[in-house]
Design an enzyme around this catalytic site. Structure first.
Site, mmCIF file in Angstrom:
data_model
loop_
_atom_site.group_PDB
_atom_site.id
_atom_site.type_symbol
_atom_site.label_atom_id
_atom_site.label_comp_id
_atom_site.label_asym_id
_atom_site.label_seq_id
_atom_site.Cartn_x
_atom_site.Cartn_y
_atom_site.Cartn_z
ATOM 1 N N HIS A 30 42.704 47.334 28.134
ATOM 2 C CA HIS A 30 41.506 46.498 28.145
ATOM 3 C C HIS A 30 40.555 46.963 27.054
ATOM 4 O O HIS A 30 40.513 48.152 26.718
ATOM 5 C CB HIS A 30 40.814 46.577 29.509
ATOM 6 N N ARG A 90 49.350 68.215 29.500
ATOM 7 C CA ARG A 90 49.278 69.094 28.327
ATOM 8 C C ARG A 90 50.586 69.862 28.212
ATOM 9 O O ARG A 90 51.258 70.128 29.211
ATOM 10 C CB ARG A 90 48.123 70.066 28.479
#
Length: 182
Positions: free
Chosen positions: A115, A180
């Protein structure tokens, strides 16, 4: 000649998801999902035939265990031997490529739908998509979420429950929210 809303969607441009052609495609996908998700007890060959009806590419030996949910199906490419466990969700407004031998755990979610960041544009109802590419021999642990535009390199591992917001280099392991390198 201007592009249809569906053409814009497939090109990753801003589009209006309430367009009649797009809504018809969603309705067809929903009808297909009812059939596919009712086929849990069907043979692997029967389920594979159902996958081939709706998905863009279904490599030899590819498996999706029902229940399975997607927006359209026709933007999903499964490589040879790819495996998606129960309850996976793929928002496939643009291409999703899952490489050969990839193992996708239960309840994994792949989101290509995105969006606008600008509140005015977002308020207008437009959306866009960014493709997801999952390489060969990748393992995605259960409950992981892969966000729009992410590429996961060959032989990578994504820990269960991780939220992948950035590309994952080949051969690495990522964990956490945001995911990560470990």
């Amino acid at each position: 000649m201007s592009m249809s809303e569906k053409q814009k969607m497939l090109a990753g441009e801003l589009y209006y998801p309430g367009d009649p052609e797009i809504l018809a495609d969603q309705a067809a996908a929903k009808a297909w999902m009812v059939r596919y998700n009712a086929a849990l007890a069907a043979s692997p060959d029967e389920r594979r035939a159902l996958l081939a009806e709706r998905l863009a590419t279904v490599g030899a030996g590819a498996v999706i265990r029902p229940p399975f949910h997607c927006d359209y199906g026709y933007n999903i490419h499964l490589g040879e031997g790819a495996f998606l466990n129960f309850n996976c969700v793929i928002l496939d407004v643009v291409a999703v490529h899952i490489g050969a031998g990839a193992q996708i755990g239960p309840a994994v979610q792949l989101y290509t739908a995105d969006h606008p960041r600008d509140p005015e544009a977002r308020g207008s109802g437009v959306e866009f998509g960014r493709p997801i590419h999952i390489g060969r021999n990748v393992w995605v642990g259960g409950g992981a979420i892969i966000l729009p535009g992410v590429t996961v390199g060959d032989d990578a591992v994504i820990g269960a429950g991780s939220v992948v917001t950035r590309d994952v280099p080949a051969g690495t392991t990522v964990v956490g929210n945001p995911a990560r390198v470990r």
